[in-house]
Design an enzyme around this catalytic site. Structure first.
Site, PDB file in Angstrom:
ATOM      1  N   ASN A  43       0.827  -1.208   0.000  1.00 59.55           N
ATOM      2  CA  ASN A  43       0.000   0.000   0.000  1.00 59.55           C
ATOM      3  C   ASN A  43       0.860   1.255   0.000  1.00 59.55           C
ATOM      4  O   ASN A  43       0.599   2.225  -0.731  1.00 59.55           O
ATOM      5  CB  ASN A  43      -0.912   0.021   1.230  1.00 59.55           C
ATOM      6  CG  ASN A  43      -2.103  -0.906   1.105  1.00 59.55           C
ATOM      7  OD1 ASN A  43      -2.405  -1.413   0.022  1.00 59.55           O
ATOM      8  ND2 ASN A  43      -2.797  -1.133   2.211  1.00 59.55           N
ATOM      9  N   ARG A 385      -9.513  -3.871 -15.490  1.00 64.17           N
ATOM     10  CA  ARG A 385      -8.394  -4.719 -15.068  1.00 64.17           C
ATOM     11  C   ARG A 385      -8.842  -6.167 -15.237  1.00 64.17           C
ATOM     12  O   ARG A 385      -9.814  -6.590 -14.617  1.00 64.17           O
ATOM     13  CB  ARG A 385      -8.026  -4.461 -13.604  1.00 64.17           C
ATOM     14  CG  ARG A 385      -7.635  -3.017 -13.286  1.00 64.17           C
ATOM     15  CD  ARG A 385      -7.134  -2.904 -11.847  1.00 64.17           C
ATOM     16  NE  ARG A 385      -7.089  -1.531 -11.389  1.00 64.17           N
ATOM     17  CZ  ARG A 385      -6.065  -0.699 -11.579  1.00 64.17           C
ATOM     18  NH1 ARG A 385      -5.011  -1.109 -12.248  1.00 64.17           N
ATOM     19  NH2 ARG A 385      -6.092   0.527 -11.098  1.00 64.17           N
ATOM     20  N   ARG A 415      -4.291   2.588 -13.878  1.00 66.43           N
ATOM     21  CA  ARG A 415      -2.942   2.770 -13.362  1.00 66.43           C
ATOM     22  C   ARG A 415      -2.298   1.452 -12.912  1.00 66.43           C
ATOM     23  O   ARG A 415      -2.909   0.651 -12.213  1.00 66.43           O
ATOM     24  CB  ARG A 415      -2.956   3.747 -12.174  1.00 66.43           C
ATOM     25  CG  ARG A 415      -1.563   4.309 -11.864  1.00 66.43           C
ATOM     26  CD  ARG A 415      -1.524   5.030 -10.536  1.00 66.43           C
ATOM     27  NE  ARG A 415      -2.478   6.104 -10.413  1.00 66.43           N
ATOM     28  CZ  ARG A 415      -2.250   7.372 -10.780  1.00 66.43           C
ATOM     29  NH1 ARG A 415      -1.113   7.694 -11.327  1.00 66.43           N
ATOM     30  NH2 ARG A 415      -3.182   8.284 -10.599  1.00 66.43           N
ATOM     31  N   HIS A 445     -14.385   3.556 -15.974  1.00 63.10           N
ATOM     32  CA  HIS A 445     -14.284   2.685 -14.811  1.00 63.10           C
ATOM     33  C   HIS A 445     -15.556   1.854 -14.622  1.00 63.10           C
ATOM     34  O   HIS A 445     -15.636   1.017 -13.720  1.00 63.10           O
ATOM     35  CB  HIS A 445     -14.026   3.555 -13.572  1.00 63.10           C
ATOM     36  CG  HIS A 445     -13.606   2.815 -12.351  1.00 63.10           C
ATOM     37  ND1 HIS A 445     -14.414   2.701 -11.229  1.00 63.10           N
ATOM     38  CD2 HIS A 445     -12.478   2.131 -12.048  1.00 63.10           C
ATOM     39  CE1 HIS A 445     -13.791   2.007 -10.299  1.00 63.10           C
ATOM     40  NE2 HIS A 445     -12.619   1.641 -10.770  1.00 63.10           N
ATOM     41  N   TYR A 478     -11.583 -10.122  -3.570  1.00 62.91           N
ATOM     42  CA  TYR A 478     -12.316  -8.876  -3.363  1.00 62.91           C
ATOM     43  C   TYR A 478     -13.794  -9.178  -3.191  1.00 62.91           C
ATOM     44  O   TYR A 478     -14.364  -9.989  -3.921  1.00 62.91           O
ATOM     45  CB  TYR A 478     -12.172  -7.939  -4.576  1.00 62.91           C
ATOM     46  CG  TYR A 478     -10.812  -7.365  -4.815  1.00 62.91           C
ATOM     47  CD1 TYR A 478      -9.681  -7.822  -4.144  1.00 62.91           C
ATOM     48  CD2 TYR A 478     -10.628  -6.350  -5.754  1.00 62.91           C
ATOM     49  CE1 TYR A 478      -8.435  -7.286  -4.393  1.00 62.91           C
ATOM     50  CE2 TYR A 478      -9.381  -5.804  -6.008  1.00 62.91           C
ATOM     51  CZ  TYR A 478      -8.289  -6.287  -5.321  1.00 62.91           C
ATOM     52  OH  TYR A 478      -7.050  -5.762  -5.574  1.00 62.91           O
TER      53      TYR A 478
END
Length: 712
Positions: A43, A385, A415, A445, A478
């Site tokens: 992180n 992604r 990114r 997105h 996730y």
């Protein structure tokens, strides 16, 4: 006077402190605690590359700027440095004084070079000669151009002195240095090979388990062989973090991919932001700081191990699983057919998929079935992604090769995934897929997939909308919500969306979907205002929202107005939260919780009580400036009654957590939610897992006869 907003960067640091808190939690399995410590480091790597780099740039370009929290760039940088140093010190204390001794008690002992026995040293020397030495390239630092230090790459630095009495070659004679310029060589620690080398007691090589050495230490211990004729006086392990906060030239037109590739090149050679190093040589530290133009505040010293994530290879030795979380399955949804396509099921009702508790296989199956179905005419989707070796990419290519119209919007500006997305885009185009490279000045997105199918002389559209990416790997880690639907209104909106992002269509009114940067923010604020209007003292309004981050000033101000009007506001924010809760007269009706647990909380769910006619939405967007003002995002309603109850139950579970939840205080600190009796402890992720496990256990077994009740 208390400011109305917390600083964004300092709030993020408190999120990383909450990750660290899990590493400090002795109730967790040992290797999971180590995993959280490694996440703290990863992180920070991204934080320094992007956010701290931006602070430094602002400090140079506009030092008098003051943000909404009342802080100047210098004040932010000073506070960030102080808090980051504090977090890293706590992380290191936990690693060296708690985790490593506990691992040793479990039979996994880290051996430093000072502790190598002679047989162990001989064994590692052999490993060095055969596997590591050929990969090493020593770099001199006494030339005119200081060697380039790669971003986030571990190096070993060697302070050298000539051995007296040894005749030097011409090249060695030039490598003298001066009294003011120390003779220092740098060696990149190889990437792509193992980090842990197992030892067996004092006898050298061993299997998995027992004592182990680290690659970084082997390089520093035996790297002296790279410098014949010199002795090594001091060594230092270090890693440099560079600026990665680059924007692509949006006016590059047809050369956009080349412009994106230029950004990747710039990132590798951008200015240094931070250095992590051990404390073995102050002389080398001082030299590197001078060469890299880093100040004392930019240097973060660790005890020995540069990247705690290197230790995660220890999972291989945990054969019993005692040092890890118990295995949790990813269950196939009970109400979706495993063998047949979903077309008939979705015509009857919508389906909510909740990963990772439920398997991501239905999404892959949905796309794969569409690729192989002769009645499917077209597939349209966004990709942000996707991950390596994606079965979704394979299915899209197969569909195009079968002659179907396949349109994919690939966001190259995701990114740190830019290079991979460029590769996917090229591969898809070669397979015959129509690839759209995002929109100028807006990052796409949104997560949406539409299948167009011919059925009984008509055309039907099936839509999948999600809070998370089309990535089969992160879907196991996730927590995300997605919706399968054949609802005609949502399908019409999906068609309008794709027409807008792939062509020249102007935005048309959508019945169900809201899209940033045009309508999500205004829709959210309108629903907050509606909650204010319909709130009564005897029946106060209620807003419940779960998201990753909350930074948008207009939305926060609207929530403050709601609180002042008596509306109860419950927020579950995993990461950054700039809203200040619990301030009298401003936000006393707002409560902010955060959960950090084994799965990364990633879903965005928004509930509005609406005077007794509640509405529920999911979204790809957080309530951040970048999401609501500078990205293409989608927010979608949950309209099916059963789906509504399912998602609302999930949302309520998060707010019942008192095992992993922490609550934001008005002073910016986070405190664990107070637990009741032991039997009253609620861990949201565990509750959700057990829910889906029970559904799995209730499935009829193969061959089991089903009894149906006949009704009139």
């Amino acid at each position: 006077m208390q400011e109305r907003f917390f600083n964004r960067e300092l709030s993020w640091l408190e999120f990383n402190a909450r990750v660290l808190f899990q590493g400090l939690n002795k109730e967790l399995p040992l290797l999971e605690r180590l995993q959280f410590l490694s996440i703290v480091t990863s992180n920070f790597d991204e934080f320094f590359q992007v956010r701290v780099a931006a602070i430094k740039r602002l400090l140079a370009e506009n030092p008098n700027f003051v943000d909404v929290s009342g802080l100047s760039p210098q004040m932010v940088y000073t506070s960030v440095s102080a808090r980051a140093h504090q977090i890293i010190r706590s992380q290191q204390e936990c690693l060296m004084q708690d985790i490593l001794p506990a691992l040793a008690n479990q039979g996994l002992t880290y051996v430093t070079p000072m502790q190598y026995s002679q047989p162990q040293s001989d064994y590692l020397n052999g490993i060095f000669n055969s596997e590591i030495f050929p990969l090493l390239t020593p770099l001199r630092t006494d030339t005119e151009a200081f060697p380039h230090i790669k971003n986030l790459t571990t190096y070993a630095a060697f302070l050298l002195a000539p051995i007296a009495g040894i005749k030097k070659s011409a090249g060695a004679e030039e490598f003298r240095g001066s009294e003011d310029a120390p003779r220092i060589a740098l060696v990149e620690v190889p990437d792509g090979i193992r980090n842990i080398y197992w030892l067996s007691g004092n006898n050298g090589a061993g299997g998995r388990g027992g004592q182990f050495a680290l690659l970084q230490d082997i390089v520093t211990e035996f790297g002296t062989k790279l410098f014949p004729g010199f002795e090594v006086e001091e060594t230092l392990l270090f890693k440099v973090t560079r600026d990665a906060d680059f924007a692509v030239d949006e006016d590059a037109g047809k050369n956009f991919i080349h412009a994106m590739e230029d950004v990747l090149i710039q990132r590798k050679s951008s200015f240094p932001v931070q250095m992590t190093c051990n404390s073995s040589s102050t002389k080398i530290q001082k030299f590197l700081m001078e060469m890299l133009e880093l100040a004392e505040d930019d240097v973060y010293r660790v005890d020995q191990i540069i990247n705690p994530g290197d230790l995660m290879e220890l999972r291989e030795a945990d054969e019993s699983g005692e040092m890890s979380f118990e295995s949790w399955e990813h269950f196939y949804p009970a109400d979706l057919p495993e063998e047949e396509p979903y077309w008939d099921t979705l015509k009857l009702h919508d389906k909510i998929l909740h990963v990772p508790y439920e398997s991501y296989d239905p999404v892959v199956k949905f796309i794969s079935d569409a690729a192989d179905d002769d009645d499917v005419l077209a597939i349209k989707m966004t990709l942000y992604r996707t991950g390596h070796n994606s079965p979704i990419i394979d299915a899209l290519e197969r569909a195009a090769q079968r002659g179907k119209q396949v349109v994919v919007l690939v966001e190259l500006k995701a990114r740190f995934d830019e290079e991979r997305n460029i590769a996917w885009a090229n591969e898809l185009e070669q397979a015959g897929v129509t690839v759209i490279y995002g929109l100028v000045n807006l990052k796409v997105h949104a997560k949406i997939l539409m299948v167009i199918r011919r059925e009984s002389d008509t055309i039907r559209r099936y839509v999948h909308l999600a809070t998370g990416n089309y990535n089969t790997k992160t879907a196991k880690l996730y927590s995300d919500i997605s919706l399968f639907t054949a609802n005609p209104q949502i399908a019409n909106d999906a068609t309008l969306f794709f027409n807008l992002v792939t062509g020249y269509s102007t935005l048309q009114n959508m019945n169900c979907l809201s899209m940033a940067p045009v309508t999500i923010k205004s829709r959210l604020i309108a629903m907050i205002n509606r909650e204010i209007e319909r709130s009564r003292p005897e029946n106060p309004g209620l807003i419940i929202a779960k998201m990753n981050s909350l930074t948008h000033e207009e939305v926060i101000s609207a929530l403050y107005r709601a609180s002042q009007a008596g509306v109860r506001v419950l927020l579950n924010v995993r990461g950054i939260c700039m809203l200040v809760p619990g301030l009298e007269g401003l936000s006393e009706n707002i409560r902010v919780l955060s959960i950090v647990d084994r799965y990364l909380e990633h879903s965005r769910i928004f509930y509005f009580q609406n005077g007794g006619t509640p509405e529920l939405y999911c979204s790809s967007a957080d309530w951040m400036n970048r999401n609501l003002d500078r990205r293409i995002e989608l927010m979608f309603p949950i309209l099916d009654k059963a789906a509504f109850e399912d998602v609302k139950s999930i949302l309520d579970t998060y707010f019942a957590d008192n095992a992993r939840a922490m609550e934001l205080q008005a002073n910016g600190s986070w405190l664990p939610v107070v637990r009741g009796k032991k039997e009253d402890v609620v861990r949201a992720q565990e509750v959700l897992y057990k829910k889906y496990k029970e559904l799995e256990e209730k499935k009829p077994t193969a061959g089991e006869k089903k009894f149906e009740v006949r009704r009139k």
